[in-house]
Design an enzyme around this catalytic site. Structure first.
Site, PDB file in Angstrom:
ATOM      1  N   ILE A 145       0.888  -1.161   0.000  1.00 26.53           N
ATOM      2  CA  ILE A 145       0.000   0.000   0.000  1.00 26.53           C
ATOM      3  C   ILE A 145       0.929   1.213   0.000  1.00 26.53           C
ATOM      4  CG2 ILE A 145      -1.775   1.285   1.238  1.00 26.53           C
ATOM      5  CD1 ILE A 145      -2.762  -1.324   2.398  1.00 26.53           C
ATOM      6  N   PRO A 146       1.107   1.852  -1.158  1.00 26.09           N
ATOM      7  CA  PRO A 146       2.236   2.773  -1.356  1.00 26.09           C
ATOM      8  C   PRO A 146       2.046   4.162  -0.744  1.00 26.09           C
ATOM      9  CG  PRO A 146       0.943   2.670  -3.339  1.00 26.09           C
ATOM     10  CD  PRO A 146       0.311   1.685  -2.383  1.00 26.09           C
ATOM     11  N   CYS A 147       2.035   4.232   0.578  1.00 23.09           N
ATOM     12  CA  CYS A 147       1.929   5.537   1.236  1.00 23.09           C
ATOM     13  C   CYS A 147       3.176   6.383   0.972  1.00 23.09           C
ATOM     14  CB  CYS A 147       1.686   5.372   2.732  1.00 23.09           C
ATOM     15  SG  CYS A 147       2.857   4.319   3.606  1.00 23.09           S
ATOM     16  N   HIS A 148       4.263   5.743   0.525  1.00 27.08           N
ATOM     17  CA  HIS A 148       5.487   6.494   0.219  1.00 27.08           C
ATOM     18  C   HIS A 148       5.314   7.369  -1.020  1.00 27.08           C
ATOM     19  CE1 HIS A 148       5.720   2.605  -1.945  1.00 27.08           C
ATOM     20  NE2 HIS A 148       6.247   3.336  -2.924  1.00 27.08           N
TER      21      HIS A 148
END
Length: 288
Positions: free
Chosen positions: A245-248
């Site tokens: 889950i690409p919160c970056h």
């Protein structure tokens, strides 16, 4: 803040206080709107803009937090918990827990007693990671500085679950993401629990293409809560599955990177790594 914004803020603060004080009576939209002297339609829209969620969902979150407290303290049966929370019965309590927590009240009370979780440690381009899975899918990924501490954090999420250090097929499929298999991301199953708002934010993050970035404000607009940037930031900070889950990929509107649960240095490295991989792939396609 303008005079009207100040008035709106005070109204929503009053509404939040009313809901938190009277949640056991399960007040409906009309009742709360009347307390702040607004029509139900106007109040619904104003509350959602300021609080990042609807009045009904805020009431649900308030109710379930109280129910969780009772169950965790083991001070009440499920029936008593439903009654104390202002719900009509255990079936409503069950529905509320399944919708928000992703588990039944009994499972929450038992701390995941009947839940079996496999976990393993692995290397990634950005350091060691802890990956955990249930029979449904990946429930946790975190970057690891200290294995004992990382496992303790996982255990605290499911204190009575059965843990087994085992690399299963679900985890292996997820780890392929680090080996140029990001196009198969939609084949990776996730087992997440969170509020409707959190799940909506995390689902939106999954739609950000690899190698691209978005902002907290853009995410808020995509979930139809344009004024909920702060709430979006909080939901992103609660992301239980690193990298997948690409919160970056979410940065501030000013262009600054913003915070990252696992460190801004790692966030910078991940963003650069993804951009490089995309460029290499595009160059390869051009040569072909």
């Amino acid at each position: 803040m303008s005079d009207q914004e100040h008035i709106n803020y005070n109204r929503i603060a009053e509404a939040i206080n009313y809901i938190q004080t009277n949640f056991k009576d399960q007040p409906n939209l009309d009742e709360v709107a009347e307390k702040v002297h607004l029509s139900p339609f106007h109040f619904q829209r104003l509350f959602t803009d300021w609080a990042g969620t609807s009045p009904k969902k805020f009431l649900q979150y308030t109710s379930i937090e109280y129910a969780k407290k009772l169950l965790k303290e083991n001070k009440a049966t499920l029936f008593e918990t439903a009654h104390e929370t202002g719900l009509s019965g255990t079936s409503r309590l069950h529905d509320l827990f399944m919708k928000i927590e992703g588990m039944t009240p009994a499972e929450y009370k038992n701390g995941g007693k009947n839940l079996s979780i496999n976990y393993s440690f692995a290397d990634s381009p950005f350091g060691n990671i802890l990956v955990a899975s249930t029979s449904i899918g990946i429930c946790h990924i975190s970057f690891v500085e200290n294995k004992t501490q990382a496992f303790s954090i996982l255990q605290n999420q499911f204190p009575n679950a059965n843990f087994k250090q085992h690399l299963d097929l679900i985890q292996q499929n997820a780890l392929f993401i680090f080996n140029h298999a990001w196009h198969k991301l939609n084949q990776i199953k996730l087992h997440l629990k969170g509020t409707d708002f959190q799940l909506k934010v995390w689902e939106t993050l999954l739609k950000i293409p690899m190698g691209q970035l978005s902002t907290y404000g853009n995410i808020a607009k995509q979930i139809d809560n344009p004024n909920a940037s702060r709430a979006v930031g909080t939901a992103i900070g609660d992301n239980p599955v690193a990298f997948l889950i690409p919160c970056h990929r979410v940065i501030q509107g000013t262009g600054k990177l913003g915070g990252y649960m696992w460190g801004t240095t790692r966030k910078t490295a991940i963003i650069g790594w993804e951009a490089t991989k995309i460029n290499i792939e595009q160059e390869t396609d051009f040569i072909k």
